[in-house]
Design an enzyme around this catalytic site. Structure first.
Site, PDB file in Angstrom:
ATOM      1  N   MET A 158       0.865  -1.180   0.000  1.00 18.41           N
ATOM      2  CA  MET A 158       0.000   0.000   0.000  1.00 18.41           C
ATOM      3  C   MET A 158       0.906   1.237   0.000  1.00 18.41           C
ATOM      4  SD  MET A 158      -2.940  -1.383  -0.010  1.00 18.41           S
ATOM      5  CE  MET A 158      -4.145  -0.153   0.435  1.00 18.41           C
ATOM      6  N   THR A 199      -9.114  -2.102   4.066  1.00 23.50           N
ATOM      7  CA  THR A 199      -8.514  -1.297   5.132  1.00 23.50           C
ATOM      8  C   THR A 199      -9.492  -0.929   6.243  1.00 23.50           C
ATOM      9  OG1 THR A 199      -9.022   0.598   3.742  1.00 23.50           O
ATOM     10  CG2 THR A 199      -6.794  -0.254   3.635  1.00 23.50           C
TER      11      THR A 199
ATOM     12  N   GLY B 101      -2.223   2.616   9.777  1.00 26.58           N
ATOM     13  CA  GLY B 101      -2.352   1.679   8.673  1.00 26.58           C
ATOM     14  C   GLY B 101      -2.560   2.455   7.393  1.00 26.58           C
ATOM     15  N   CYS B 102      -2.202   1.881   6.272  1.00 22.32           N
ATOM     16  CA  CYS B 102      -2.422   2.564   5.007  1.00 22.32           C
ATOM     17  C   CYS B 102      -3.874   2.449   4.600  1.00 22.32           C
ATOM     18  CB  CYS B 102      -1.538   1.967   3.923  1.00 22.32           C
ATOM     19  SG  CYS B 102       0.164   2.359   4.183  1.00 22.32           S
ATOM     20  N   ILE B 103      -4.248   3.273   3.678  1.00 17.74           N
ATOM     21  CA  ILE B 103      -5.649   3.317   3.246  1.00 17.74           C
ATOM     22  C   ILE B 103      -5.800   2.593   1.915  1.00 17.74           C
ATOM     23  CG2 ILE B 103      -7.520   4.842   2.605  1.00 17.74           C
ATOM     24  CD1 ILE B 103      -6.736   4.996   5.543  1.00 17.74           C
TER      25      ILE B 103
END
Lengths: 416, 103
Positions: A158, A199, B101-103
């Site tokens: 990501m 996510t 956290g990444c999106i």
């Protein structure tokens, strides 16, 4: 005195910003220039359908120039670098563009070469990406000879554009292979570096349930280190291996290359650090950014760019008038998720609120959130027309506000 | 000089320090032990220091890709030094909050 606005990138964000600003200002007030390396505007959501023969590459590409209103200059050349200190953009063809306001809308670029072996043996033979028109077309070709085996869909790292696209790809592959009668001879696996398929927790649960229903395997916490195309092996940094006959990869993404050549503009990955609510860059007050080019913690998706664009046009107006900027952007994103068999889910969320069930755009609907429906699929198909004819020209979409609305959404217990 | 014990510092449910100022090298060693790292070698420290310095300077913890590009330690080695999730574990040992956290 005439103000000069330079827009880097002629994709979704650059085009809609140029058109919106052109409507606001007369030519004697503001000059607008857009720079892009080529004249191919790709409707990127359409790439998902190409591998399955549901769309043709020619149908989803149009000239960038023709999407720009009269009175907007278009420079078709690479950008060499931006010199923030003296408000100049240096183009590869030698042109130098001075600006009063700079808008960075140059998106994200794929960097498959950053992953060991990914572009080595097997690249575009049994290892493909559908994130480019060429890759999507090559994959369509591969599906004509694919007779079953192990199909692995892999997110290398990501952030990526449209984080739901790899899941949609797995859903559509399940449907496509069923129609061809070879689904029972094919194992489909989604390998992701995340600890779930998506996510956001509530949406991730719904999607995981759909993956199970469709018998699509899920490998989580998989940090891809190396690809061996000839042996058909995906190897993680901690030594796990996943075998494949056909690999559909989503390579790592970086910002545009010139960002790295422009001191102070971008971060280590080439994305532009941006203030989350005003869309002003952290580099300079007269530099703004939108869309995939930013480092913002929201999805890299066309809907985000569109909502940002509506609000950023107003902020640029405020900036040029010497007024304070509005903290108006809330991280709003809105995405259809194709699930195959003519159906789709819809999710609507922002920085604070994760995708919730309910109805959109109001409690009366018509579109259900986080639930499969034919109407959502038709919505996705219809959107392509709206993209070229309303979104890019800079018209507001009826009933859809740039700010997320809670109306119609049903809050859920997060631990449920 | 008294030794700082892990129980003296305020940590969240995942073991990350709530206040980076409570951190010191002894704490780092104890968190490393807790995570199964017997000894913090100079290579470990190189990553932990980079992580901590970047966070204190920018307010953001670097991602694993940034670590691989900028810390001087390639990603493969990062996984050997900090098994499972190098960015998270190095952040925990470095006394900074859990990376987003990444999106």
């Amino acid at each position: 005195m005439v103000k000069r606005i330079v827009i880097l990138g002629g994709g979704t964000g650059g085009t809609l910003m140029a058109n919106r600003l052109r409507k606001t200002y007369g030519q004697s007030e503001v000059e607008i220039a857009v720079v892009d390396r080529d004249d191919r505007h790709v409707y990127q959501p359409g790439l998902l359908f190409v591998p399955f023969g549901l769309a043709d590459v020619d149908e989803i590409i149009r000239p960038r120039r023709r999407q720009l209103a009269n009175g907007i200059a278009f420079h078709e050349t690479e950008i060499d670098h931006v010199s923030l200190a003296d408000d100049l953009v240096h183009l590869a063809d030698g042109t130098v563009l001075p600006y009063d306001v700079l808008i960075v809308a140059s998106g994200a670029r794929l960097a498959p070469e950053e992953t060991e072996g990914l572009t080595g043996p097997g690249w575009n033979e049994r290892v493909f990406t559908f994130y480019t028109p060429e890759g999507a077309a090559a994959l369509a070709e591969a599906f004509t000879w694919f007779e079953g085996g192990r199909l692995v869909v892999n997110i290398v790292d990501m952030p990526i554009k449209c984080p739901v696209a790899p899941i949609e790809f797995a859903f559509l592959a399940d449907w496509h292979l069923r129609e061809r009668g070879i689904r029972d001879r094919t194992e489909i696996v989604l390998a992701t570096p995340l600890d779930g398929c998506f996510t956001k927790p509530i949406a991730s649960r719904h999607l995981t349930h759909l993956l199970e229903e469709k018998r699509i395997g899920l490998e989580v916490d998989f940090a891809t280190g190396e690809v061996e195309g000839d042996r058909g092996r995906l190897i993680s940094y901690d030594g796990r291996e996943i075998a494949f006959d056909l690999l559909v990869t989503v390579p790592v993404h970086s910002g545009a290359e010139y960002v790295g050549r422009s001191p102070g503009l971008g971060d280590d990955l080439g994305f532009v650090p941006t203030s989350p609510h005003t869309l002003q860059s952290l580099a300079r007050p007269n530099v703004f950014a939108l869309g995939d080019a930013t480092n913002l913690p929201t999805s890299k998706a066309g809907s985000v760019t569109h909502f940002e664009g509506e609000l950023l046009a107003q902020n640029i107006h405020r900036f040029l008038a010497g007024e304070p900027l509005a903290e108006s952007y809330d991280g709003h994103a809105n995405c259809f998720i194709e699930t195959g068999f003519g159906k789709a889910l819809l999710i609507d969320f922002n920085y604070e609120t994760e995708p919730l069930p309910g109805r959109f755009p109001t409690a009366l609907g018509p579109m259900p959130l986080l639930r499969e429906s034919r109407l959502n699929h038709l919505g996705k198909l219809m959107f392509q027309w709206m993209y070229w004819h309303m979104l890019l020209p800079g018209r507001d979409l009826p009933g859809i506000s740039p700010e997320m609305r809670m109306q119609g959404k049903k809050p859920v217990e997060t631990h449920a | 000089m008294t030794t700082t014990e892990l129980t003296d510092v305020d940590r969240d449910a995942d073991g990350f320090l709530r206040d980076p100022q409570q951190w010191n090298a002894e704490i780092a060693v104890q968190i490393a032990h807790e995570a199964g790292i017997e000894e913090l070698t100079p290579r470990h420290w190189q990553v932990v220091s980079y992580m901590r310095d970047t966070y204190l300077a920018t307010g953001e913890a670097p991602s694993i890709r940034t670590l691989g590009k900028a810390s001087g330690v390639p990603i493969k080695e990062l996984y050997a030094l900090f098994p499972k999730g190098p960015a998270k574990l190095a952040a925990r040992i470095g006394g900074i909050p859990k990376p987003h956290g990444c999106i």
